[in-house]
Motif scaffolding. Structure first.
Motif, PDB file in Angstrom:
ATOM      1  N   PRO A   1      91.354 119.713  97.896  1.00  0.00           N
ATOM      2  CA  PRO A   1      90.866 120.652  98.989  1.00  0.00           C
ATOM      3  C   PRO A   1      91.523 121.673  98.993  1.00  0.00           C
ATOM      4  CG  PRO A   1      91.267 118.158  99.647  1.00  0.00           C
ATOM      5  CD  PRO A   1      91.940 118.365  98.316  1.00  0.00           C
ATOM      6  N   PRO A   2      90.782 122.760  99.719  1.00  0.00           N
ATOM      7  CA  PRO A   2      91.473 124.061  99.407  1.00  0.00           C
ATOM      8  C   PRO A   2      92.692 124.009 100.586  1.00  0.00           C
ATOM      9  CG  PRO A   2      89.102 124.315 100.271  1.00  0.00           C
ATOM     10  CD  PRO A   2      89.420 122.773 100.179  1.00  0.00           C
ATOM     11  N   PRO A   3      93.938 124.782 100.332  1.00  0.00           N
ATOM     12  CA  PRO A   3      95.060 124.843 101.231  1.00  0.00           C
ATOM     13  C   PRO A   3      94.762 124.735 102.983  1.00  0.00           C
ATOM     14  CG  PRO A   3      95.037 126.590  99.936  1.00  0.00           C
ATOM     15  CD  PRO A   3      93.738 125.852  99.478  1.00  0.00           C
ATOM     16  N   MET A   4      95.426 124.097 103.602  1.00  0.00           N
ATOM     17  CA  MET A   4      95.361 124.365 104.894  1.00  0.00           C
ATOM     18  C   MET A   4      95.614 125.928 105.367  1.00  0.00           C
ATOM     19  SD  MET A   4      97.299 122.142 108.096  1.00  0.00           S
ATOM     20  CE  MET A   4      96.486 120.690 107.413  1.00  0.00           C
ATOM     21  N   ASP A   5      95.061 126.408 106.345  1.00  0.00           N
ATOM     22  CA  ASP A   5      95.364 127.815 106.914  1.00  0.00           C
ATOM     23  C   ASP A   5      96.355 127.800 108.037  1.00  0.00           C
ATOM     24  OD1 ASP A   5      93.734 127.312 109.031  1.00  0.00           O
ATOM     25  OD2 ASP A   5      92.275 128.029 107.805  1.00  0.00           O
ATOM     26  N   ALA A   6      97.203 128.700 108.293  1.00  0.00           N
ATOM     27  CA  ALA A   6      97.850 128.524 109.623  1.00  0.00           C
ATOM     28  C   ALA A   6      97.203 128.406 110.940  1.00  0.00           C
ATOM     29  CB  ALA A   6      98.749 129.954 109.517  1.00  0.00           C
ATOM     30  N   GLY A   7      96.066 128.606 110.990  1.00  0.00           N
ATOM     31  CA  GLY A   7      95.293 128.407 112.256  1.00  0.00           C
ATOM     32  C   GLY A   7      95.044 127.044 112.451  1.00  0.00           C
ATOM     33  N   THR A   8      94.615 126.318 111.360  1.00  0.00           N
ATOM     34  CA  THR A   8      94.387 124.851 111.595  1.00  0.00           C
ATOM     35  C   THR A   8      95.587 124.314 111.739  1.00  0.00           C
ATOM     36  OG1 THR A   8      92.771 125.160 109.844  1.00  0.00           O
ATOM     37  CG2 THR A   8      93.428 123.079 110.155  1.00  0.00           C
ATOM     38  N   ALA A   9      96.884 124.572 110.970  1.00  0.00           N
ATOM     39  CA  ALA A   9      98.055 123.783 111.156  1.00  0.00           C
ATOM     40  C   ALA A   9      98.449 124.152 112.766  1.00  0.00           C
ATOM     41  CB  ALA A   9      99.219 124.695 110.444  1.00  0.00           C
ATOM     42  N   ALA A  10      98.450 125.384 113.250  1.00  0.00           N
ATOM     43  CA  ALA A  10      98.583 125.484 114.780  1.00  0.00           C
ATOM     44  C   ALA A  10      97.600 124.582 115.661  1.00  0.00           C
ATOM     45  CB  ALA A  10      98.446 127.121 115.317  1.00  0.00           C
TER      46      ALA A  10
ATOM     47  N   LEU B   1     103.312 123.847 108.703  1.00  0.00           N
ATOM     48  CA  LEU B   1     103.515 125.333 107.864  1.00  0.00           C
ATOM     49  C   LEU B   1     104.195 124.986 106.441  1.00  0.00           C
ATOM     50  CD1 LEU B   1     104.674 127.948 110.403  1.00  0.00           C
ATOM     51  CD2 LEU B   1     102.592 127.587 109.293  1.00  0.00           C
ATOM     52  N   GLU B   2     105.243 124.026 106.489  1.00  0.00           N
ATOM     53  CA  GLU B   2     105.830 123.773 105.083  1.00  0.00           C
ATOM     54  C   GLU B   2     104.801 123.261 104.177  1.00  0.00           C
ATOM     55  OE1 GLU B   2     108.631 123.345 102.329  1.00  0.00           O
ATOM     56  OE2 GLU B   2     108.604 124.694 103.990  1.00  0.00           O
ATOM     57  N   GLY B   3     103.812 122.459 104.750  1.00  0.00           N
ATOM     58  CA  GLY B   3     102.791 121.813 103.992  1.00  0.00           C
ATOM     59  C   GLY B   3     101.777 122.879 103.360  1.00  0.00           C
ATOM     60  N   VAL B   4     101.705 123.458 104.300  1.00  0.00           N
ATOM     61  CA  VAL B   4     100.958 124.792 103.975  1.00  0.00           C
ATOM     62  C   VAL B   4     101.347 125.620 102.884  1.00  0.00           C
ATOM     63  CG1 VAL B   4      99.787 127.090 104.676  1.00  0.00           C
ATOM     64  CG2 VAL B   4      99.564 125.090 106.113  1.00  0.00           C
ATOM     65  N   ARG B   5     102.721 125.877 102.955  1.00  0.00           N
ATOM     66  CA  ARG B   5     103.268 126.662 101.893  1.00  0.00           C
ATOM     67  C   ARG B   5     103.322 125.916 100.702  1.00  0.00           C
ATOM     68  NH1 ARG B   5     107.825 126.768  99.214  1.00  0.00           N
ATOM     69  NH2 ARG B   5     108.576 124.907 100.524  1.00  0.00           N
ATOM     70  N   ILE B   6     103.501 124.559 100.668  1.00  0.00           N
ATOM     71  CA  ILE B   6     103.538 124.083  99.338  1.00  0.00           C
ATOM     72  C   ILE B   6     102.077 124.054  98.833  1.00  0.00           C
ATOM     73  CG2 ILE B   6     103.633 121.398  98.495  1.00  0.00           C
ATOM     74  CD1 ILE B   6     106.117 121.484 100.494  1.00  0.00           C
TER      75      ILE B   6
ATOM     76  N   ARG C   1      99.790 126.137  99.198  1.00  0.00           N
ATOM     77  CA  ARG C   1      99.405 127.477  98.661  1.00  0.00           C
ATOM     78  C   ARG C   1     100.229 127.634  97.311  1.00  0.00           C
ATOM     79  NH1 ARG C   1      99.523 131.313 103.935  1.00  0.00           N
ATOM     80  NH2 ARG C   1      97.548 130.721 104.927  1.00  0.00           N
ATOM     81  N   GLU C   2     101.431 127.232  96.954  1.00  0.00           N
ATOM     82  CA  GLU C   2     101.905 127.330  95.845  1.00  0.00           C
ATOM     83  C   GLU C   2     101.417 126.470  94.616  1.00  0.00           C
ATOM     84  OE1 GLU C   2     106.101 126.657  96.721  1.00  0.00           O
ATOM     85  OE2 GLU C   2     106.645 128.302  97.579  1.00  0.00           O
ATOM     86  N   THR C   3     100.957 125.162  95.157  1.00  0.00           N
ATOM     87  CA  THR C   3     100.336 124.262  94.191  1.00  0.00           C
ATOM     88  C   THR C   3      98.872 124.034  93.805  1.00  0.00           C
ATOM     89  OG1 THR C   3     100.564 122.403  95.590  1.00  0.00           O
ATOM     90  CG2 THR C   3     102.394 122.959  94.510  1.00  0.00           C
TER      91      THR C   3
END
Length: 201
Positions: free
Chosen positions: A137-146, A55-60, A62-64
């Protein structure tokens, strides 16, 4: 699993019980408890830790990473010099085009990138790039992270189960070697009386 059942079976009352039988029974009980309680706990903790990290990776990401428009200039050559290490493997079968785009910082870029489908010059499509225009690549979504976290948890649980089972088997093997060694010593002592008059009477 058969070894665990055999180890637990040694808990039954038996006048011929040896110390090694008791140790093997305790090992089987400990292994069962660890597999029933410890293995799911290890999987849960590992999955939870992986989910937090992802989730921290997803947040980063999405920000970058930002969506930008790319304009097709021409189809790319069908025989590239070599694979692009920055290109995800999922884009390997997609058509390649030479396109231009503008990064968030205003810099203009042109490069050979994957297109979502066959496009003609002048057509536009969305790509993901960082602030300097590097295509990502597109940012990872929360579902993929889960999903990845769940797989990590299952892997950790399986590894913990294998570790418990392997440790028990190693300990039982050592107990078996010790048991056979004691049997050999007992047979050697008994063999000294064989053939003597009155032996065994």
């Amino acid at each position: 699993m058969t070894g665990l059942v055999t180890g637990l079976w040694r808990w039954r009352r038996n006048p011929l019980w040896r110390r090694t039988d008791r140790i093997e029974a305790w090992l089987a009980l400990a292994a069962v408890l660890l597999m029933v309680l410890g293995t799911p706990a290890a999987g849960w903790y590992a999955g939870r830790a992986a989910y937090g990290t992802l989730l921290e990776g997803v947040r980063i990401q999405r920000e970058t990473r930002h969506p930008v428009w790319a304009t097709v200039e021409r189809p790319a050559s069908r025989t590239p010099l070599g694979p692009d290490p920055e290109t995800p493997s999922s884009h390997a079968g997609q058509p390649r085009v030479v396109a231009s785009w503008t990064a968030r910082d205003g810099s203009a870029h042109t490069g050979r990138i994957a297109a979502p489908r066959a496009l003609r010059p002048g057509e536009r499509f969305r790509i993901w790039a960082d602030g300097r225009g590097l295509v990502l690549p597109p940012p990872m979504d929360a579902g993929t992270a889960a999903t990845h976290a769940a797989l990590a948890g299952l892997g950790a649980a399986a590894a913990a189960g294998c570790l418990v089972g392997g440790g028990r088997r190693l300990a039982v093997r050592r107990l078996t070697v010790r048991r056979h060694r004691r049997w050999d010593l007992a047979w050697e002592r008994a063999g000294q009386d064989w053939g003597r008059a009155g032996a065994g009477s």
